[in-house]
Design a protein around this motif. Structure first.
Motif, PDB file in Angstrom:
ATOM      1  N   HIS A   1       0.849  -1.195   0.000  1.00 13.81           N
ATOM      2  CA  HIS A   1       0.000   0.000   0.000  1.00 13.81           C
ATOM      3  C   HIS A   1       0.885   1.246   0.000  1.00 13.81           C
ATOM      4  CE1 HIS A   1      -3.090   2.638   2.241  1.00 13.81           C
ATOM      5  NE2 HIS A   1      -3.198   2.775   0.965  1.00 13.81           N
TER       6      HIS A   1
ATOM      7  N   GLN B   1      -0.212   7.430  -3.957  1.00 14.47           N
ATOM      8  CA  GLN B   1      -0.895   6.210  -4.355  1.00 14.47           C
ATOM      9  C   GLN B   1      -0.847   6.029  -5.874  1.00 14.47           C
ATOM     10  OE1 GLN B   1      -2.526   8.341  -2.069  1.00 14.47           O
ATOM     11  NE2 GLN B   1      -1.917   7.046  -0.359  1.00 14.47           N
TER      12      GLN B   1
ATOM     13  N   GLY C   1      -2.222   0.847  -6.594  1.00 16.43           N
ATOM     14  CA  GLY C   1      -2.720   1.231  -5.270  1.00 16.43           C
ATOM     15  C   GLY C   1      -3.963   0.429  -4.890  1.00 16.43           C
ATOM     16  N   ASN C   2      -4.722   0.051  -5.918  1.00 19.61           N
ATOM     17  CA  ASN C   2      -5.943  -0.731  -5.670  1.00 19.61           C
ATOM     18  C   ASN C   2      -5.640  -2.140  -5.163  1.00 19.61           C
ATOM     19  OD1 ASN C   2      -8.271   0.992  -6.760  1.00 19.61           O
ATOM     20  ND2 ASN C   2      -6.704   1.151  -8.339  1.00 19.61           N
TER      21      ASN C   2
ATOM     22  N   VAL D   1      -4.885  -2.713  -0.915  1.00 20.88           N
ATOM     23  CA  VAL D   1      -5.859  -2.657   0.176  1.00 20.88           C
ATOM     24  C   VAL D   1      -6.443  -4.055   0.449  1.00 20.88           C
ATOM     25  CG1 VAL D   1      -6.432  -0.236  -0.141  1.00 20.88           C
ATOM     26  CG2 VAL D   1      -7.688  -1.947  -1.425  1.00 20.88           C
TER      27      VAL D   1
ATOM     28  N   TYR E   1     -14.791  -2.989  -2.881  1.00 18.99           N
ATOM     29  CA  TYR E   1     -14.425  -1.573  -3.040  1.00 18.99           C
ATOM     30  C   TYR E   1     -15.638  -0.649  -2.955  1.00 18.99           C
ATOM     31  CZ  TYR E   1      -9.775  -2.890  -4.599  1.00 18.99           C
ATOM     32  OH  TYR E   1      -8.509  -3.386  -4.652  1.00 18.99           O
TER      33      TYR E   1
ATOM     34  N   ALA F   1     -16.725  -0.226   5.091  1.00 19.08           N
ATOM     35  CA  ALA F   1     -15.630  -1.056   5.607  1.00 19.08           C
ATOM     36  C   ALA F   1     -16.127  -2.187   6.489  1.00 19.08           C
ATOM     37  CB  ALA F   1     -14.650  -0.183   6.376  1.00 19.08           C
TER      38      ALA F   1
ATOM     39  N   ARG G   1     -17.364  -4.773   4.346  1.00 16.44           N
ATOM     40  CA  ARG G   1     -16.240  -5.335   3.589  1.00 16.44           C
ATOM     41  C   ARG G   1     -15.479  -6.378   4.433  1.00 16.44           C
ATOM     42  NH1 ARG G   1     -13.949  -0.800   1.646  1.00 16.44           N
ATOM     43  NH2 ARG G   1     -12.578  -0.477   3.413  1.00 16.44           N
TER      44      ARG G   1
ATOM     45  N   ASP H   1      -8.738   7.820  -4.057  1.00 16.53           N
ATOM     46  CA  ASP H   1      -8.025   6.544  -4.049  1.00 16.53           C
ATOM     47  C   ASP H   1      -8.580   5.665  -2.920  1.00 16.53           C
ATOM     48  OD1 ASP H   1      -5.154   5.317  -5.022  1.00 16.53           O
ATOM     49  OD2 ASP H   1      -5.671   4.761  -2.970  1.00 16.53           O
ATOM     50  N   PRO H   2      -8.799   4.382  -3.207  1.00 18.35           N
ATOM     51  CA  PRO H   2      -9.370   3.526  -2.147  1.00 18.35           C
ATOM     52  C   PRO H   2      -8.426   3.306  -0.969  1.00 18.35           C
ATOM     53  CG  PRO H   2      -8.759   2.205  -4.048  1.00 18.35           C
ATOM     54  CD  PRO H   2      -8.599   3.635  -4.453  1.00 18.35           C
ATOM     55  N   GLY H   3      -7.182   3.778  -1.093  1.00 17.52           N
ATOM     56  CA  GLY H   3      -6.215   3.565  -0.007  1.00 17.52           C
ATOM     57  C   GLY H   3      -6.125   4.729   0.956  1.00 17.52           C
ATOM     58  N   THR H   4      -6.930   5.767   0.772  1.00 18.14           N
ATOM     59  CA  THR H   4      -6.815   6.906   1.707  1.00 18.14           C
ATOM     60  C   THR H   4      -8.005   6.953   2.666  1.00 18.14           C
ATOM     61  OG1 THR H   4      -7.732   8.438   0.072  1.00 18.14           O
ATOM     62  CG2 THR H   4      -5.345   8.236   0.143  1.00 18.14           C
TER      63      THR H   4
ATOM     64  N   GLN I   1     -10.107   3.921   3.878  1.00 15.81           N
ATOM     65  CA  GLN I   1      -9.563   2.939   4.821  1.00 15.81           C
ATOM     66  C   GLN I   1      -9.689   3.386   6.268  1.00 15.81           C
ATOM     67  OE1 GLN I   1      -8.103  -0.081   4.051  1.00 15.81           O
ATOM     68  NE2 GLN I   1      -8.924   0.362   2.029  1.00 15.81           N
TER      69      GLN I   1
END
Lengths: 636, 345
Positions: free
Chosen positions: A402, A418, A423-424, A427, A487, A491, A494, B280-283, B286
């Protein structure tokens, strides 16, 4: 009284003695456990002096019966030292003890399983081989057992001499538990020796069942020992049963049953088993490569296969147990979870993912190589490249970091921290998909291996094959589909998605194995398994598997320990030594490598000692060595 | 079967031509667009298409009696992976990640070419031929390797030891662990348990489900959820505060974080690293809202010890915004990006 009856009576007595040994420490410790109950009496006498505290985790009130956690200062009183970093010395002693401890706890479980297989197998020759294999296992672990005890002693001395204040505090909290632990250790030793030396005397009929029951007792004691040891690290990570100052509140169960105790217990049982399987498989591989006769090669090839299969059986659920542990870590302290998975220690998790991938890749590679010793398995060889492709894709996604390592120039060229594509993969949603794809592919490889030299003769074979193919295809679609869907949802949902993903993987494992077994019952054999005719590469894969296990154990131990950052006991007792900082990734990796190297050199010594014992075995005993027996009839 | 393989071969040939074009910079990498929202799967799909194409090409060449030796198949596939990562994927992938991918693909190629004894023999054959040096050409090759391999090792060692003027690699901790609580404008907030006070339904009660239904939908683009118009004057609760948060965002944040919240604002490229890309899905996707609250309030200067190398110019917004404004702007960021804040239930 006849000889047989006398033997039976003695063996039952030995079994009862073992149960007694198991219960003895608990009975002896009952007064100690009741310390919390004594406290109220004292309180009545001196009511004015009673002080109550609030449990930092359970939030219950209790009477303070312990001293507060010491506020240490850097100096010879709290942190006496050599001209060296004490933490590194402790790290080394701890890690070596853990390696050997894991090994000697895992191997008796294997023995139990293999001995049981030998007892229930109808094929006499195969039963004998299983029995001999179990005996070989326990023989290896016996020498390692002494070394474990020695290393345990070294560890305690290291604690006492280098971290006296911390260890004093820990033992004041765990006083009764530590005594139970010591008594359990005595029980474990006694049981192990009776089990080992009673092998020949209890090898048939009712006596064999008694012997098998002894292994169950042995493993219960071993597992309880590990649970107790886990409670100490559980307390250091997520303390309970004490107030904010670290004063014991009288309830020892709270101290034991911390937030992370159970996840740690499960994770360690599975981890030990996978590790033990890996070490025995590596032993077999080493002996295979050193073998001079076909008989020896056949024996060690088979031994390696069984050890690998047992190890992998526990490796498959291991990521899910790890997932539960991480979930509990996040639930306990968000910052601890973020430090592990997204913050300071995140890069170590990428290394861990790499190691997990290596484990599964090695396993698959070994199975493909093993198909080479079956006549008739050639039909699957041409499809292996597609399995490689699927595995590689899952692996690449699984290891994508990440937080990428890059130069400032690369950062600028990428246009941000990212990467919009990779970057995808960094996660959790993608990574869950990646690892489940890898595990499902491993299951597929196993299924291919199990049917390698067989052709199903059941009337519905064609339908069965199509069903299996469709099942696997649907499993992949479901896993990848859920990973993508992850995605687009909150969360908390998920996190829950991992359940159907895991269910899919485990369904593939159980249903496909079961269906395959039914289909292959009475199957036509296209050729025998030629034990010993496996490539040398496969044995290096086993050694790789064991080394990766060892390295990963060292890494995970380090991660678990360093997540406390500058605390001896999280948020209770601060580490005020000069080493209360987190090592660099490079230093940690070197240290782990050193520990791994030391362990393997020392275990080679243990193997060598074991081989000395084998050489001295009388000729009659040697004849029972399975390698010299006829080839088993295609046993998997 | 033959027809299928022919189609595969055609696909392989076209894809290879495209890749060669990209390597030679004749065809720009983004001429075949990586579609936003589908990029990671698209990349895997493309690689799978290449594999199918290579299978077809291999089949066709074998049929024509020009089978490619296994050795060159393995080497060729590995080279393809390296070139694909370097020239096809944009923006450029950092070397460290390409090195990881390259190593994994090398291992995968090894596993493929050595999966069976027969394949392994085929793969080794050219190497063994050179080592045995039974023919003149092989003898020449052996001498060439004898000279070239030490030179290559020497050159690599020299390059790795040579002092560089480039800034060193930094292992940046993007999401350092937050403290258990943070004090903003005199009030202490426990990060594990605090909630955004404006994530409420029209009745004014905290309602995560209600707000989740009204966020912007993701997909090929970002579309406003039906019945979720923040500009509607009659709005109460969540959407009303989203609008207020948007106003605050465009008055204060968009100069750096951009009007699409993708970290590409007017001033973004004056900084290295550029500001966080919320899409971005990482920021933010999360993280808990309270994490964002802490980061916005304390800014780059408030990064904890483990937030190495503390490369952030984010101002401590508690000095410029009220607590309510911070919560509202966070609400807007999640609404606009279509992400849900992390929760633990």
């Amino acid at each position: 009284m006849g000889l047989v009856t006398r033997k039976k009576v003695f063996s039952i007595m030995a079994l009862c003695a073992m149960v007694g040994l198991l219960l003895f420490p608990v009975i002896v410790s009952l007064p100690s456990l009741a310390i919390g109950a004594d406290a109220p009496d004292a309180a009545k006498k001196e009511e004015a002096k009673v002080e109550k505290g609030r449990d930092v985790y359970y939030k219950t009130e209790g009477i303070v019966v312990g001293a507060p956690a010491p506020k240490t200062v850097d100096g010879p009183k709290d942190y006496p030292r050599y001209n060296f970093e004490s933490r590194v010395l402790l790290w080394f002693a701890n890690q070596q003890h853990l390696y050997y401890g894991s090994f000697v706890l895992a191997v008796p479980i294997f023995c139990m399983v293999v001995e049981f297989m030998g007892v229930v197998t109808k094929d006499k020759a195969l039963a004998k081989r299983y029995d001999q294999l179990a005996y070989d296992f326990i023989k290896i672990s016996l020498t390692a057992y002494s070394l474990t005890a020695v290393l345990g002693g070294i560890l305690i001395f290291t604690f006492l001499t280098l971290y006296p204040a911390f260890f004093g505090y820990l033992s004041s909290i765990f006083r009764p538990v530590m005594h139970i632990y010591a008594l359990m250790f005595v029980a474990e030793s006694a049981t192990l020796y009776i089990y080992y030396y009673g092998w020949d005397k209890m090898k048939e009929g009712f006596l064999k069942w008694i012997h098998l029951s002894m292994s169950v007792i042995l493993n219960i004691i071993g597992t309880l020992l590990m649970f107790l040891a886990n409670s100490w690290i559980g307390f250091m990570m997520s303390p309970a049963g004490v107030d904010e100052q670290g004063r014991f509140l009288g309830n020892i169960w709270h101290v034991l049953h911390t937030a992370l105790w159970n996840p740690l217990n499960l994770h360690r049982i599975l981890g030990n088993m996978a590790f033990g399987g890996g070490v025995v498989a590596a032993y077999a591989a080493y002996k295979f490569l050193a073998s001079k006769t076909d008989e020896d090669r056949a024996h060690y090839d088979w031994m390696g296969y069984i050890a690998m299969a047992l190890g992998v059986a526990f490796l498959i659920p291991l990521p899910f147990a790890g997932y539960w542990l991480m979930r509990e870590v996040y639930a306990y302290r968000q910052q601890m979870g973020i430090t592990l998975m997204g913050g300071l220690l995140a890069w170590l998790f990428i290394i861990q993912a790499t190691m997990i991938g290596i484990l599964f890749l090695s396993t698959n590679y070994y199975l493909w190589q093993a198909m080479g010793r079956m006549r008739g398995a050639e039909k699957y060889q041409r499809y292996i490249k597609y399995l490689v492709f699927i595995l590689a894709c899952g692996y690449l996604v699984f290891i994508t970091p990440h937080t990428m390592v890059m130069t400032p120039a690369e950062l600028k060229a990428m246009g941000g921290q990212q990467h919009p594509v990779l970057g995808n993969y960094g996660v959790m949603s993608a990574k869950n998909g990646g690892i489940n794809v890898i595990i499902t592919t491993t299951v597929l490889s196993f299924v291919w291996y199990m049917r390698g030299n067989k052709v199903s003769t059941v009337s519905w074979a064609k339908f069965g094959n199509i069903f299996m193919g469709v099942f696997f295809a649907c499993a992949y679609v479901n896993i990848v589909g859920l990973a993508i869907y992850g995605y687009y949802i909150p969360a908390n949902v998920r996190v829950g998605l991992s359940v159907p993903q895991v269910a899919t993987t485990l369904s593939s494992l159980f249903f496909m194995f079961a269906l395959n077994s039914v289909m292959m019952k009475g199957a036509k054999q296209t050729g025998a398994i030629e034990w010993g005719k496996i490539s040398a590469r496969s044995q290096y894969a086993l050694i790789m598997l064991a080394t990766a296990f060892t390295w990963m154990m060292g890494l995970m131990g380090y991660i678990r320990s360093s997540v406390r950052l500058f605390w001896h006991v999280n948020e209770i007792m601060r580490d005020n030594s000069p080493w209360a900082y987190t090592h660099t990734v490079g230093f940690a990796a070197n240290m782990i490598s050193f520990n791994v190297l030391f362990f393997w050199i020392s275990i080679l010594f243990v193997f060598w000692l074991g081989s000395l014992a084998a050489k001295k075995a009388p000729a009659g005993e040697k004849a029972g060595v399975p390698g010299s027996a006829p080839q088993p009839a295609g046993s998997h | 079967m033959k027809a299928l393989m022919s189609v595969g071969a055609l696909v392989g040939a076209v894809l290879l031509l495209l890749l060669v074009g990209m390597i030679l910079d004749v065809v720009p990498s983004n001429s075949v667009r990586l579609v936003e929202g589908y990029m990671p799967i698209q990349m895997l799909f493309e690689v799978a298409c290449f594999v199918i194409g290579f299978t077809g090409l291999s089949y066709m060449l074998s049929s024509m009696g020009m089978a490619m030796p296994r050795f060159w198949q393995g080497i060729g596939f590995w080279a393809f992976v390296l070139l694909y990562l370097k020239f096809r994927v944009y923006p450029p992938i950092p070397f460290s990640v390409r090195a990881m991918y390259g190593t994994v693909s090398l291992v995968a190629v090894f596993m493929w070419v050595s999966a069976s004894e027969e394949d392994w023999k085929k793969f080794k054959q050219p190497i063994m031929n050179v080592l045995d040096a039974q023919s003149g050409a092989n003898k020449m090759l052996r001498y060439a390797y004898l000279v070239l391999i030490p030179i290559l090792i020497g050159w690599t060692s020299f390059n790795s030891m040579k002092p560089k003027s480039e800034e060193p690699i930094e292992l940046r901790t993007v999401h350092p662990a937050p403290p258990a609580s943070t004090k903003v404008h005199g009030k202490t907030y426990t990060l594990q348990t605090s909630q955004n006070p404006y994530r409420v339904n029209p009745e004014g009660k905290f309602d995560q489900e209600y707000s989740n239904k009204l966020i912007v939908e993701q997909g090929m683009g970002r579309l406003m959820a039906p019945n979720a118009n923040p500009w509607d004057e009659k709005n109460q609760g969540y959407l009303k505060y989203v609008k207020e948060g948007g106003e605050i965002f465009f008055q204060n944040c968009h100069f750096c974080h951009g009007d699409n919240l993708n970290g590409r604002g007017l001033h973004a490229f004056a900084f290295n690293p550029i500001p966080a890309n919320f899409t971005d899905p990482g920021t933010i996707a999360q993280l808990q809202e309270t994490f964002i609250f802490w980061r916005v309030a304390k800014g780059g200067i408030g990064l904890p010890n483990e937030g190495f190398p503390w490369a952030s110019v984010m101002p401590p917004w508690e000095q410029h915004l009220t607590v309510d404004e911070i919560w509202k702007v966070i609400l807007f960021e999640y609404w606009h990006t279509g992400y849900y804040p992390r929760t633990w239930d």
